[in-house]
Design a protein around this motif. Structure first.
Motif, PDB file in Angstrom:
ATOM      1  N   CYS A   1      51.762  39.535  45.482  1.00  0.00           N
ATOM      2  CA  CYS A   1      51.182  38.225  45.185  1.00  0.00           C
ATOM      3  C   CYS A   1      51.235  37.388  46.465  1.00  0.00           C
ATOM      4  CB  CYS A   1      51.972  37.562  44.060  1.00  0.00           C
ATOM      5  SG  CYS A   1      51.291  35.974  43.571  1.00  0.00           S
ATOM      6  N   GLU A   2      50.107  37.349  47.157  1.00  0.00           N
ATOM      7  CA  GLU A   2      50.077  36.666  48.457  1.00  0.00           C
ATOM      8  C   GLU A   2      49.613  35.228  48.286  1.00  0.00           C
ATOM      9  OE1 GLU A   2      47.826  38.644  51.429  1.00  0.00           O
ATOM     10  OE2 GLU A   2      48.288  37.158  52.966  1.00  0.00           O
ATOM     11  N   VAL A   3      50.365  34.310  48.837  1.00  0.00           N
ATOM     12  CA  VAL A   3      49.982  32.900  48.789  1.00  0.00           C
ATOM     13  C   VAL A   3      48.907  32.649  49.838  1.00  0.00           C
ATOM     14  CG1 VAL A   3      50.799  30.548  49.190  1.00  0.00           C
ATOM     15  CG2 VAL A   3      52.199  32.158  47.891  1.00  0.00           C
ATOM     16  N   THR A   4      47.790  32.026  49.396  1.00  0.00           N
ATOM     17  CA  THR A   4      46.684  31.767  50.323  1.00  0.00           C
ATOM     18  C   THR A   4      46.477  30.279  50.557  1.00  0.00           C
ATOM     19  OG1 THR A   4      45.180  31.898  48.440  1.00  0.00           O
ATOM     20  CG2 THR A   4      45.453  33.894  49.757  1.00  0.00           C
ATOM     21  N   GLY A   5      47.166  29.439  49.776  1.00  0.00           N
ATOM     22  CA  GLY A   5      47.031  28.004  49.981  1.00  0.00           C
ATOM     23  C   GLY A   5      48.117  27.262  49.237  1.00  0.00           C
ATOM     24  N   ILE A   6      48.439  26.069  49.734  1.00  0.00           N
ATOM     25  CA  ILE A   6      49.413  25.213  49.055  1.00  0.00           C
ATOM     26  C   ILE A   6      48.679  23.936  48.656  1.00  0.00           C
ATOM     27  CG2 ILE A   6      51.524  23.840  49.332  1.00  0.00           C
ATOM     28  CD1 ILE A   6      52.561  26.021  51.207  1.00  0.00           C
ATOM     29  N   ARG A   7      48.657  23.642  47.341  1.00  0.00           N
ATOM     30  CA  ARG A   7      47.910  22.473  46.870  1.00  0.00           C
ATOM     31  C   ARG A   7      48.824  21.268  46.736  1.00  0.00           C
ATOM     32  NH1 ARG A   7      43.813  24.108  42.015  1.00  0.00           N
ATOM     33  NH2 ARG A   7      43.186  26.147  42.828  1.00  0.00           N
ATOM     34  N   ARG A   8      48.230  20.095  47.000  1.00  0.00           N
ATOM     35  CA  ARG A   8      48.989  18.844  46.922  1.00  0.00           C
ATOM     36  C   ARG A   8      48.167  17.813  46.155  1.00  0.00           C
ATOM     37  NH1 ARG A   8      50.079  17.913  53.198  1.00  0.00           N
ATOM     38  NH2 ARG A   8      51.274  16.133  52.439  1.00  0.00           N
ATOM     39  N   ASP A   9      48.862  16.852  45.496  1.00  0.00           N
ATOM     40  CA  ASP A   9      48.134  15.801  44.781  1.00  0.00           C
ATOM     41  C   ASP A   9      47.830  14.644  45.737  1.00  0.00           C
ATOM     42  OD1 ASP A   9      50.439  14.326  45.085  1.00  0.00           O
ATOM     43  OD2 ASP A   9      51.135  14.626  43.028  1.00  0.00           O
ATOM     44  N   GLU A  10      47.275  13.558  45.175  1.00  0.00           N
ATOM     45  CA  GLU A  10      46.808  12.465  46.047  1.00  0.00           C
ATOM     46  C   GLU A  10      47.959  11.782  46.775  1.00  0.00           C
ATOM     47  OE1 GLU A  10      47.147  11.055  41.802  1.00  0.00           O
ATOM     48  OE2 GLU A  10      46.374  12.776  42.865  1.00  0.00           O
ATOM     49  N   ASN A  11      49.194  11.904  46.217  1.00  0.00           N
ATOM     50  CA  ASN A  11      50.348  11.317  46.907  1.00  0.00           C
ATOM     51  C   ASN A  11      50.944  12.265  47.946  1.00  0.00           C
ATOM     52  OD1 ASN A  11      50.173   9.042  45.236  1.00  0.00           O
ATOM     53  ND2 ASN A  11      51.302  10.138  43.637  1.00  0.00           N
ATOM     54  N   GLY A  12      50.370  13.442  48.049  1.00  0.00           N
ATOM     55  CA  GLY A  12      50.878  14.406  49.014  1.00  0.00           C
ATOM     56  C   GLY A  12      51.884  15.371  48.423  1.00  0.00           C
TER      57      GLY A  12
ATOM     58  N   ALA B   1      60.234  34.060  56.588  1.00  0.00           N
ATOM     59  CA  ALA B   1      60.531  34.617  57.913  1.00  0.00           C
ATOM     60  C   ALA B   1      59.353  34.446  58.871  1.00  0.00           C
ATOM     61  CB  ALA B   1      60.954  36.066  57.786  1.00  0.00           C
ATOM     62  N   GLY B   2      58.827  35.537  59.407  1.00  0.00           N
ATOM     63  CA  GLY B   2      57.802  35.463  60.455  1.00  0.00           C
ATOM     64  C   GLY B   2      56.528  34.758  60.046  1.00  0.00           C
ATOM     65  N   HIS B   3      56.264  34.657  58.734  1.00  0.00           N
ATOM     66  CA  HIS B   3      55.041  34.006  58.281  1.00  0.00           C
ATOM     67  C   HIS B   3      55.263  32.554  57.850  1.00  0.00           C
ATOM     68  CE1 HIS B   3      53.405  38.032  58.403  1.00  0.00           C
ATOM     69  NE2 HIS B   3      52.214  37.538  58.246  1.00  0.00           N
ATOM     70  N   SER B   4      56.442  32.014  58.116  1.00  0.00           N
ATOM     71  CA  SER B   4      56.733  30.654  57.673  1.00  0.00           C
ATOM     72  C   SER B   4      55.761  29.640  58.261  1.00  0.00           C
ATOM     73  CB  SER B   4      58.165  30.271  58.060  1.00  0.00           C
ATOM     74  OG  SER B   4      59.081  31.124  57.429  1.00  0.00           O
ATOM     75  N   SER B   5      55.428  29.807  59.541  1.00  0.00           N
ATOM     76  CA  SER B   5      54.553  28.811  60.155  1.00  0.00           C
ATOM     77  C   SER B   5      53.145  28.909  59.595  1.00  0.00           C
ATOM     78  CB  SER B   5      54.550  28.949  61.681  1.00  0.00           C
ATOM     79  OG  SER B   5      54.095  30.219  62.059  1.00  0.00           O
ATOM     80  N   VAL B   6      52.720  30.133  59.209  1.00  0.00           N
ATOM     81  CA  VAL B   6      51.394  30.296  58.599  1.00  0.00           C
ATOM     82  C   VAL B   6      51.356  29.541  57.271  1.00  0.00           C
ATOM     83  CG1 VAL B   6      49.768  31.978  57.658  1.00  0.00           C
ATOM     84  CG2 VAL B   6      51.079  32.544  59.706  1.00  0.00           C
ATOM     85  N   LEU B   7      52.422  29.653  56.492  1.00  0.00           N
ATOM     86  CA  LEU B   7      52.471  28.982  55.188  1.00  0.00           C
ATOM     87  C   LEU B   7      52.570  27.472  55.347  1.00  0.00           C
ATOM     88  CD1 LEU B   7      54.746  31.563  53.451  1.00  0.00           C
ATOM     89  CD2 LEU B   7      52.545  30.820  52.563  1.00  0.00           C
TER      90      LEU B   7
ATOM     91  N   VAL C   1      51.695  21.154  57.849  1.00  0.00           N
ATOM     92  CA  VAL C   1      52.901  20.838  58.621  1.00  0.00           C
ATOM     93  C   VAL C   1      53.023  21.830  59.779  1.00  0.00           C
ATOM     94  CG1 VAL C   1      55.406  20.585  58.548  1.00  0.00           C
ATOM     95  CG2 VAL C   1      54.044  20.035  56.528  1.00  0.00           C
ATOM     96  N   ARG C   2      53.114  21.288  60.964  1.00  0.00           N
ATOM     97  CA  ARG C   2      53.374  22.164  62.127  1.00  0.00           C
ATOM     98  C   ARG C   2      54.873  22.292  62.309  1.00  0.00           C
ATOM     99  NH1 ARG C   2      50.461  21.017  67.572  1.00  0.00           N
ATOM    100  NH2 ARG C   2      51.190  23.129  67.974  1.00  0.00           N
ATOM    101  N   VAL C   3      55.333  23.507  62.552  1.00  0.00           N
ATOM    102  CA  VAL C   3      56.774  23.721  62.712  1.00  0.00           C
ATOM    103  C   VAL C   3      57.029  24.418  64.047  1.00  0.00           C
ATOM    104  CG1 VAL C   3      57.438  23.758  60.293  1.00  0.00           C
ATOM    105  CG2 VAL C   3      56.533  25.817  61.325  1.00  0.00           C
ATOM    106  N   PRO C   4      58.179  24.134  64.663  1.00  0.00           N
ATOM    107  CA  PRO C   4      58.472  24.706  65.983  1.00  0.00           C
ATOM    108  C   PRO C   4      58.949  26.150  65.881  1.00  0.00           C
ATOM    109  CG  PRO C   4      60.245  23.267  65.310  1.00  0.00           C
ATOM    110  CD  PRO C   4      59.224  23.205  64.232  1.00  0.00           C
ATOM    111  N   LEU C   5      58.073  27.032  65.413  1.00  0.00           N
ATOM    112  CA  LEU C   5      58.434  28.439  65.252  1.00  0.00           C
ATOM    113  C   LEU C   5      57.467  29.310  66.030  1.00  0.00           C
ATOM    114  CD1 LEU C   5      59.010  28.560  61.393  1.00  0.00           C
ATOM    115  CD2 LEU C   5      60.768  28.656  63.150  1.00  0.00           C
ATOM    116  N   GLN C   6      58.016  30.377  66.601  1.00  0.00           N
ATOM    117  CA  GLN C   6      57.201  31.385  67.278  1.00  0.00           C
ATOM    118  C   GLN C   6      57.529  32.738  66.653  1.00  0.00           C
ATOM    119  OE1 GLN C   6      55.268  30.510  70.765  1.00  0.00           O
ATOM    120  NE2 GLN C   6      55.063  29.168  68.999  1.00  0.00           N
TER     121      GLN C   6
END
Lengths: 417, 106
Positions: free
Chosen positions: A206-217, A239-245, A251-256
């Protein structure tokens, strides 16, 4: 849940082992959950387990894009230790080590935790100064760590070459006796079984392809290849896909993300009693209960999601292993693989709230996440349940890269996790 | 191990000669003393980490010693192109279309 015991084994032996059954359920996903955890590795499954066990939150799903434990949980070299330098690190890794000590009993699942000792080799005066600083910091904080002379190191690990004219001469070692190894698959399976038994849904493929948010974020759920699944809270532990998610939530995160390789040898009779790490020449080695040498190499120098890595990285490590343990020179290597590790700029993990309400992050464990599995999972569950971090992980915030309160394990650590 | 084309030496050489130098096209703010903490974090700590096309710097450290930029796919590790430092970022669409036309492995 069927309790595993010597009686269960005896009973099944008489019945031809036909009554074991699956260890965890594979239900269809519900329409929505109180908590969704993205990432079915040890950290994610463990967080679900502790959410159910310690916080009474059982309407939880763990979404895994592949199979559970198939990512970094099944790709590491299973080293467990807690002799880090800074208090923020010692807090969480020592919390983890204490949980390791009783994990098999807690889960009713043999994770084969083996406190055989982790020995870090010192090759020069800089290593020596750094290790002694670690030892002093650890002992002041109540964590065991001790200095060994070369002769004591040799006595603890007889295959070691301590000759004065060795290619990598050894002038001492730091030893954490409570450190050791565990069986990584069993950690994922044990947590999955315990979580599933308490009502957590484990949803594989079950691969997550998007994260949905309401009008308040605030988060409302995730899009997956099996449709939309709603959630009040989401924990990212990928792990390695955290920044993709995290990018999906804006949200940009300081991960490589970089490949980290490991390899195992042909199985040999028991000869190697502990874990040995050498940070200066970058090699670490232990012997599994199957008899294989488990050897860890370094990361590649570029970002990649390829789960492979350059041959020169592992040959460099094997060069060092052959110099440190000349008797292993003719051992054949059997398998090699890579995992994708998410490395932060200060080499310390991130566990905390994010700018998005309802979205929590557990990432950046880099090259040393396995040892932290129980502690990280335990504290991540606390974070998700309460909405604020536990005292022991309070320093691992995402905003430390803005405030400047870094935890600079990279510069001063006995790295090579 | 990667094979990397150095745009200065005009030759494909093994990765052993090169050192990866991270994200490309990062400009240090001219007013570094005046920027906010958020802007400093953005400049100093936040880096691209895409699953797919990445623009990155390399240095031909055991060759000509010069920095250059590359466009690479982080899933296949395949280099699309390398170009000299100071040259503009190549057009993403052109790179991806070009690859499709060639039927390259993705």
């Amino acid at each position: 849940m069927r309790k595993y015991s010597v009686f269960a084994v005896a009973r099944e032996a008489l019945r031809g082992h036909k009554g074991w059954g699956p260890q965890w359920a594979s239900p269809e996903p519900r329409k929505d959950y109180d908590v969704i955890i993205i990432g079915g590795g040890g950290h994610g499954l463990g967080a679900a387990y502790y959410l159910a066990k310690e916080h009474g939150i059982t309407n939880v799903a763990v979404l895994e894009k592949g199979w559970i434990g198939g990512g970094n949980t099944g790709r590491n070299t299973t080293i467990i230790r807690s002799n880090y330098l800074y208090e923020e690190s010692m807090d969480i890794y020592e919390h983890s080590l204490k949980l390791w000590e009783n994990l098999s009993q807690d889960l009713n699942y043999n994770v084969m935790y083996s406190p055989r000792g982790v020995m870090m080799l010192s090759h020069n005066i800089h290593d020596q100064q750094s290790f002694k600083r670690h030892i002093n910091a650890n002992r002041l904080y109540g964590i065991d760590n001790e200095w060994l002379t070369p002769e004591q190191a040799k006595a603890y690990c007889p295959p070691l070459d301590i000759a004065k004219n060795a290619r990598y001469p050894i002038n001492g070692a730091a030893l954490q006796r409570r450190g050791g190894t565990a069986r990584h698959d069993a950690v994922a399976w044990g947590y999955a079984r315990g979580a599933s038994d308490r009502g957590v849904h484990i949803i594989q493929n079950c691969e997550v392809t998007g994260i949905r948010r309401d009008e308040n974020g605030h988060v409302t759920g995730v899009d997956t290849n099996r449709g939309f699944i709603g959630a009040k809270k989401i924990g990212v532990s990928a792990a390695g896909h955290s920044s993709v998610l995290m990018e999906m939530a804006g949200v940009r995160v300081p991960l490589q993300s970089q490949p980290l390789q490991a390899l195992v040898s042909e199985p040999l009779k028991p000869i190697f009693p502990c874990v040995v790490m050498s940070n200066s020449v970058h090699a670490y080695i232990s012997q599994s209960d199957k008899g294989e040498f488990v050897i860890g190499a370094g990361t590649d120098q570029y970002n990649s999601y390829s789960q492979t890595g350059g041959l020169q990285i592992i040959t460099h490590t094997l060069d060092a292993i052959c110099e440190l343990f000349p008797m292993f020179r003719r051992v054949k290597m059997m398998r090699q693989w890579g995992g994708i590790v998410d490395v932060t700029q200060d080499r310390s993990p991130i566990q905390g709230v994010t700018p998005v309400p309802g979205l929590f992050l557990n990432a950046g464990w880099g090259t040393g996440g396995f040892k932290a599995t129980p502690g990280s999972a335990n504290l991540f569950a606390h974070l998700i349940a309460k909405g604020e971090p536990h005292r022991l992980s309070a320093g691992l915030t995402l905003d430390r890269f803005r405030t400047g309160r870094l935890i600079d394990e990279a510069a001063a650590a006995a790295v090579a996790h | 191990m990667l094979l990397i084309y150095c745009p200065y030496c005009e030759e494909e050489r093994s990765e052993l000669e090169f050192r990866g130098a991270g994200d490309a096209h990062i400009a240090r703010p001219d007013n570094i003393a005046d920027i906010t903490d958020e802007e400093f974090e953005e400049y100093f700590f936040l880096r691209q980490n895409p699953k797919g096309l990445i623009f990155e710097r390399w240095r031909h450290i055991h060759g000509c010693g010069r920095f250059f930029n590359a466009a690479r796919d982080t899933v296949s590790d395949r280099f699309y192109t390398t170009y000299k430092a100071g040259e503009p970022k190549p057009d993403v669409a052109a790179i991806l279309n070009g690859e499709r036309d060639k039927g390259a492995a993705r």
